[in-house]
Design an enzyme around this catalytic site. Structure first.
Site, short mmCIF file in Angstrom:
data_model
loop_
_atom_site.label_atom_id
_atom_site.label_comp_id
_atom_site.label_asym_id
_atom_site.label_seq_id
_atom_site.Cartn_x
_atom_site.Cartn_y
_atom_site.Cartn_z
CE LYS A 89 37.85 49.76 28.12
NZ LYS A 89 36.65 50.45 28.64
NE ARG A 187 31.28 54.07 32.07
CZ ARG A 187 31.67 53.01 31.36
NH1 ARG A 187 31.93 51.86 31.95
NH2 ARG A 187 31.79 53.11 30.05
CE1 TYR A 313 48.28 27.58 53.30
CE2 TYR A 313 47.71 28.17 51.05
CZ TYR A 313 48.64 28.11 52.08
OH TYR A 313 49.91 28.58 51.88
CG MET A 362 50.39 34.22 46.02
SD MET A 362 51.50 35.08 47.13
CE MET A 362 50.36 35.72 48.35
#
Length: 419
Positions: A89, A187, A313, A362
């Site tokens: 998964k 769950r 930044y 980023m």
């Protein structure tokens, strides 16, 4: 050996790798799978680089040989009759579902498990024929489940009734399903006291056939919770016993995850579910596991800055002395966690740790290489892998290895290596 290829419709021959690169064009290849095979001496990595579509220099390198080794380590912990279900998964924990599934199929594991139906569909479209359990289904996915022969996890009466109603409309009976019982995770799953009602319904309905019954251990890796693990197993066995009495046929039983497969051998039952351990991550250090995934990038630029100057930044990274700063080609859009900012995290270059300075951007991140000699622009930087463990990176990010691996962006190219 040109004469051996005379019956092939199209064949081209070159005296050397460089001769090929000088005389061939990219336009010849379109929507093609390309096999490069040859001895190291011929330098086919030059052709590989020439063919690559993704030029982003941040790559996730997956060592398939290491994964096969880890699978073998777990197989040695299992009884001969114990089957293996591999969790693929979340894009196989970021490593690439199809490629990993193919390797696991080659090594003859018994089952695959995915989180959502579309993940199973992708595997089927890639030619994977192993049985696949889908752990989260909904009514919109019923058609695809049937069409692609995927086996759903049934975890509640609502989803059971909805699926049975669909099967009746399609005139389908005894479709294979996997029943989940909640033994403490709280769950998903039926409650243990639901056993008689549930299995009486299944026996009378005949729409589904129970392929397996399973549960999920809460803290199998922690010795302090061994009593709770035992409590879960008792609830699980009682639920399975009632199922066998009512259904009167055999089914697989599984509760052991990666940690339990080796630490709680009495809980192996008919099958174990291996996940993150296949990638070399398990706090059972006696298994001699190997790291499978290596995330690495390169240095884009190196600059000298004076004491008191800031980096990045918001001026959050201020150097206290004259420093050498390298900008590397990875950022939070690639999955490099912003919690690594301002000295909280490190990367590895020339087998030495270099701290992150300033905020992670980023697409780029700055590191302080003042204390590391002879670093050059273009040098390789390891984010995690064989020299810097993903567990250590996770600790710096105040998270777990699962999140670090599954956060790696799809724009990061995956490279598969097999020795």
């Amino acid at each position: 050996h040109q004469s051996l290829f005379l019956n092939i419709h199209q064949s081209f021959f070159f005296y050397s790798t460089n001769n090929f690169l000088e005389n061939f064009t990219h336009s010849f290849f379109k929507d093609s799978f390309i096999l490069l095979k040859g001895a190291r001496i011929f330098g086919f990595e030059k052709i590989n680089k020439w063919l690559e579509q993704k030029t982003h220099q941040t790559v996730l390198e997956i060592n398939l040989s290491a994964l096969a080794h880890n699978l073998k380590m777990y197989q040695q912990q299992l009884l001969p009759t114990t089957k293996i279900m591999a969790m693929v998964k979340a894009f196989s924990y970021g490593s690439g579902s199809t490629e990993i599934a193919r390797l696991l199929a080659f090594h003859k594991i018994d089952y695959l498990a995915v989180a959502y139906t579309d993940e199973g569909v992708d595997l089927r479209n890639a030619g994977i024929s192993l049985p696949i359990m889908v752990m989260n289904i909904d009514e919109e996915s019923f058609d695809a489940l049937i069409e692609y022969n995927l086996e759903p996890e049934i975890y509640s009466f609502n989803i059971y009734y909805s699926f049975c109603s669909y099967l009746k409309q399609q005139a389908i009976s005894k479709f294979p399903v996997h029943i989940k019982v909640n033994t403490g995770m709280n769950r998903l799953g039926f409650e243990p006291e639901d056993a008689v009602t549930l299995f009486s319904e299944i026996k009378n309905n005949q729409s589904v056939f129970v392929k397996s019954i399973f549960s999920h251990l809460v803290a199998s890796e922690s010795a302090e919770h061994n009593e709770f693990t035992k409590h879960q197993s008792i609830l699980f066995e009682s639920f399975c016993l009632k199922a066998k009495e009512i259904l009167n046929y055999n089914f697989l039983k599984h509760i052991a995850n990666t940690a339990a497969a080796s630490k709680h051998k009495t809980l192996q039952y008919d099958m174990v579910r291996l996940g993150i351990g296949l990638y070399g991550i398990d706090n059972n250090h006696t298994l001699n596991l190997q790291p499978v995934a290596t995330l690495k990038t390169t240095i884009a630029q190196i600059r000298k800055i004076k004491a008191g100057e800031s980096v990045g930044y918001n001026r959050n990274g201020v150097v206290k002395k004259d420093s050498l700063i390298a900008t590397i080609r990875i950022g939070y859009a690639d999955g490099f966690n912003r919690k690594m900012s301002n000295g909280n995290g490190f990367v590895m270059i020339q087998n030495k740790l270099a701290p992150v300075i300033g905020n992670v951007c980023m697409d780029m991140t700055m590191i302080d290489i003042t204390e590391i000699d002879n670093v050059l622009e273009g040098d390789i930087v390891e984010i995690f892998g064989t020299n810097l463990s993903v567990e250590k990176v996770a600790k710096w990010c105040n998270t777990i290895a699962y999140e670090v691996m599954t956060s790696i962006s799809q724009r990061v190219k995956r490279i598969y290596i097999e020795e």
